[in-house]
Design an enzyme around this catalytic site. Structure first.
Site, PDB file in Angstrom:
ATOM      1  N   ASP A 149       8.593 -13.932   4.977  1.00 39.95           N
ATOM      2  CA  ASP A 149       9.237 -14.879   5.907  1.00 39.95           C
ATOM      3  C   ASP A 149       9.181 -16.189   5.543  1.00 39.95           C
ATOM      4  O   ASP A 149       7.877 -16.550   5.582  1.00 39.95           O
ATOM      5  CB  ASP A 149       8.617 -14.509   7.499  1.00 39.95           C
ATOM      6  CG  ASP A 149       9.088 -15.156   8.421  1.00 39.95           C
ATOM      7  OD1 ASP A 149       9.904 -16.280   8.313  1.00 39.95           O
ATOM      8  OD2 ASP A 149       8.956 -14.865   9.658  1.00 39.95           O
TER       9      ASP A 149
ATOM     10  N   TYR B  44      22.503 -25.626  12.896  1.00 43.20           N
ATOM     11  CA  TYR B  44      23.246 -25.404  11.434  1.00 43.20           C
ATOM     12  C   TYR B  44      23.585 -26.465  10.446  1.00 43.20           C
ATOM     13  O   TYR B  44      23.053 -26.740   9.560  1.00 43.20           O
ATOM     14  CB  TYR B  44      24.294 -24.480  11.467  1.00 43.20           C
ATOM     15  CG  TYR B  44      24.566 -23.636  10.247  1.00 43.20           C
ATOM     16  CD1 TYR B  44      23.687 -22.872   9.807  1.00 43.20           C
ATOM     17  CD2 TYR B  44      25.676 -23.773   9.359  1.00 43.20           C
ATOM     18  CE1 TYR B  44      23.809 -21.994   8.592  1.00 43.20           C
ATOM     19  CE2 TYR B  44      25.827 -23.442   8.294  1.00 43.20           C
ATOM     20  CZ  TYR B  44      25.092 -22.333   7.915  1.00 43.20           C
ATOM     21  OH  TYR B  44      25.215 -21.800   6.615  1.00 43.20           O
TER      22      TYR B  44
HETATM   23  P1  NAD Z   1      23.085 -12.937   4.742  1.00 50.52           P
HETATM   24  O1  NAD Z   1      23.020 -13.066   6.175  1.00 50.52           O
HETATM   25  O2  NAD Z   1      23.986 -11.726   4.166  1.00 50.52           O
HETATM   26  O3  NAD Z   1      21.808 -13.131   3.945  1.00 50.52           O
HETATM   27  C1  NAD Z   1      20.758 -13.999   4.658  1.00 50.52           C
HETATM   28  C2  NAD Z   1      19.320 -13.295   4.030  1.00 50.52           C
HETATM   29  O4  NAD Z   1      18.261 -14.110   4.585  1.00 50.52           O
HETATM   30  C3  NAD Z   1      19.345 -11.918   4.712  1.00 50.52           C
HETATM   31  O5  NAD Z   1      18.980 -10.895   3.620  1.00 50.52           O
HETATM   32  C4  NAD Z   1      17.997 -12.328   5.942  1.00 50.52           C
HETATM   33  O6  NAD Z   1      17.262 -10.919   6.076  1.00 50.52           O
HETATM   34  C5  NAD Z   1      17.395 -13.368   5.114  1.00 50.52           C
HETATM   35  N1  NAD Z   1      16.446 -14.161   6.120  1.00 50.52           N
HETATM   36  C6  NAD Z   1      16.709 -14.383   7.203  1.00 50.52           C
HETATM   37  N2  NAD Z   1      15.667 -14.915   7.811  1.00 50.52           N
HETATM   38  C7  NAD Z   1      14.765 -14.785   7.131  1.00 50.52           C
HETATM   39  C8  NAD Z   1      13.340 -15.309   7.052  1.00 50.52           C
HETATM   40  N3  NAD Z   1      13.108 -15.992   8.102  1.00 50.52           N
HETATM   41  N4  NAD Z   1      12.644 -15.173   6.055  1.00 50.52           N
HETATM   42  C9  NAD Z   1      13.001 -14.505   4.750  1.00 50.52           C
HETATM   43  N5  NAD Z   1      14.509 -14.172   4.598  1.00 50.52           N
HETATM   44  C10 NAD Z   1      15.197 -14.345   5.810  1.00 50.52           C
HETATM   45  O7  NAD Z   1      23.763 -14.493   4.225  1.00 50.52           O
HETATM   46  P2  NAD Z   1      24.579 -15.060   2.992  1.00 50.52           P
HETATM   47  O8  NAD Z   1      25.999 -15.289   3.448  1.00 50.52           O
HETATM   48  O9  NAD Z   1      24.211 -14.261   1.922  1.00 50.52           O
HETATM   49  O10 NAD Z   1      23.762 -16.487   3.357  1.00 50.52           O
HETATM   50  C11 NAD Z   1      22.863 -16.810   1.961  1.00 50.52           C
HETATM   51  C12 NAD Z   1      22.693 -18.411   2.053  1.00 50.52           C
HETATM   52  O11 NAD Z   1      24.075 -18.849   2.126  1.00 50.52           O
HETATM   53  C13 NAD Z   1      22.299 -18.906   3.636  1.00 50.52           C
HETATM   54  O12 NAD Z   1      21.373 -20.027   3.396  1.00 50.52           O
HETATM   55  C14 NAD Z   1      23.486 -19.278   4.345  1.00 50.52           C
HETATM   56  O13 NAD Z   1      23.078 -20.511   5.340  1.00 50.52           O
HETATM   57  C15 NAD Z   1      24.228 -20.059   3.146  1.00 50.52           C
HETATM   58  N6  NAD Z   1      25.588 -19.966   3.208  1.00 50.52           N
HETATM   59  C16 NAD Z   1      26.300 -18.983   3.925  1.00 50.52           C
HETATM   60  C17 NAD Z   1      27.770 -18.920   4.116  1.00 50.52           C
HETATM   61  C18 NAD Z   1      28.578 -17.783   4.511  1.00 50.52           C
HETATM   62  O14 NAD Z   1      29.786 -18.165   4.827  1.00 50.52           O
HETATM   63  N7  NAD Z   1      28.185 -16.560   4.255  1.00 50.52           N
HETATM   64  C19 NAD Z   1      28.501 -20.208   3.819  1.00 50.52           C
HETATM   65  C20 NAD Z   1      27.942 -21.112   3.474  1.00 50.52           C
HETATM   66  C21 NAD Z   1      26.263 -21.142   3.189  1.00 50.52           C
END
Ligand code: NAD
Length: 251
Positions: A63, A156
């Site tokens: 976490d 965010y």
């Molecule tokens: P996702 O939700 O598929 O994956 C996020 C992962 O982080 C999940 O596996 C979740 O369990 C994990 N997570 C959440 N809280 C946690 C914690 N406290 N400790 C450990 N793990 C934790 O999202 P994604 O799209 O793969 O996003 C990955 C990164 O990219 C994030 O930082 C997100 O903000 C960023 N991002 C995403 C997008 C999008 O549109 N998907 C766009 C820009 C940036």
């Protein structure tokens, strides 16, 4: 093979871009990929998939808001593999599920996971990397760390903006130790697990109109940008922000 011999830890690697990055690192010959997440079942499935494909990976529960767990995860990685070469601070939650964009509890959650989680990862990873003569840290920000969006919880944008500047501060502080720190800024991607309104097809169609390439990105397109910054191909790149958004913020 662009990751040969490297030991990497990827937070939030049970799904989405983190899982894609872990798979790509392993396919590029990483000595060990540590898949870290709070979703133990999904994380172990990612590890099993990497193993089936001939790669080397293991799972650890992490976490990212918990300092003791970060310390333990980095220590366990170094104990098992002798060093830590690459950290990808990828774990995150979305601000698009919040209806009250100034909800205080949501602010604390977003800052805790998206910003403090990256700070803690950098704190323990840089200490380990100094011991082994250097490394590469890649922090997942977003275009939301560069421009504001009126439909997201302000936490965010604030947390992703913090990641952008933690990255530059880290580059300034740790360059002399051979540690590079860069940020990646994805645009419209497959929805996050925690996406609310921005996962809505009508909302995505509207957003797409502002993306010059006219499509959303794919997780592997971001993973390849992360791979470049993690690998020695980017040996003189630090403090940089790599935007992967199909041109969204260019116009
Ligand atoms: P996702 O939700 O598929 O994956 C996020 C992962 O982080 C999940 O596996 C979740 O369990 C994990 N997570 C959440 N809280 C946690 C914690 N406290 N400790 C450990 N793990 C934790 O999202 P994604 O799209 O793969 O996003 C990955 C990164 O990219 C994030 O930082 C997100 O903000 C960023 N991002 C995403 C997008 C999008 O549109 N998907 C766009 C820009 C940036």
């Amino acid at each position: 093979m662009r990751m040969t011999g490297k030991v990497a830890l990827v937070s939030g690697a049970a799904s989405g871009m983190g899982a894609a990055t872990a798979r790509l690192f392993a396919a590029e010959g990483a000595k060990a990929v540590v898949v870290a997440d709070i979703l133990d079942q999904e994380g172990k499935e990612v590890v099993a998939g990497i193993g089936k494909a001939g790669g080397h990976a293991s799972y650890i529960h992490l976490d990212v808001t918990d300092e003791a767990q970060w310390k333990a995860a980095v220590e366990a990685t170094v104990a098992a593999h002798g060093r830590l070469d690459v950290l990808v601070n990828n774990a995150g939650i979305s601000g698009s599920a919040e209806t009250d964009l100034y909800d205080t509890a949501a602010w604390n959650r977003l800052m805790g996971i998206n910003a403090t989680g990256v700070f803690l990862g950098m704190k323990y990873a840089t200490a380990a990397m100094k011991q082994s003569g250097g490394g590469s840290i890649v922090n997942l920000s977003s275009i939301s760390g560069i421009v504001g969006q009126g439909y997201l919880h302000v936490g965010y944008n604030a947390s992703k903006g913090a990641v952008r500047l933690i990255t530059k501060a880290g580059a300034a502080q740790h360059g002399k130790h051979g540690i590079r720190v860069n940020s990646v800024h994805p645009g419209l991607m497959p929805p996050m697990r925690t996406s609310g309104s921005t996962a809505d097809p009508a909302m995505r169609a509207k957003t797409l109109k502002g993306v010059p390439m006219g499509r959303a990105g794919e997780v592997d397109e971001v993973a390849r940008a992360i791979l470049f910054l993690a690998s020695d191909e980017s040996s003189y790149v630090t403090g940089a922000e790599l935007v992967v958004d199909g041109g969204w913020t260019a116009v």
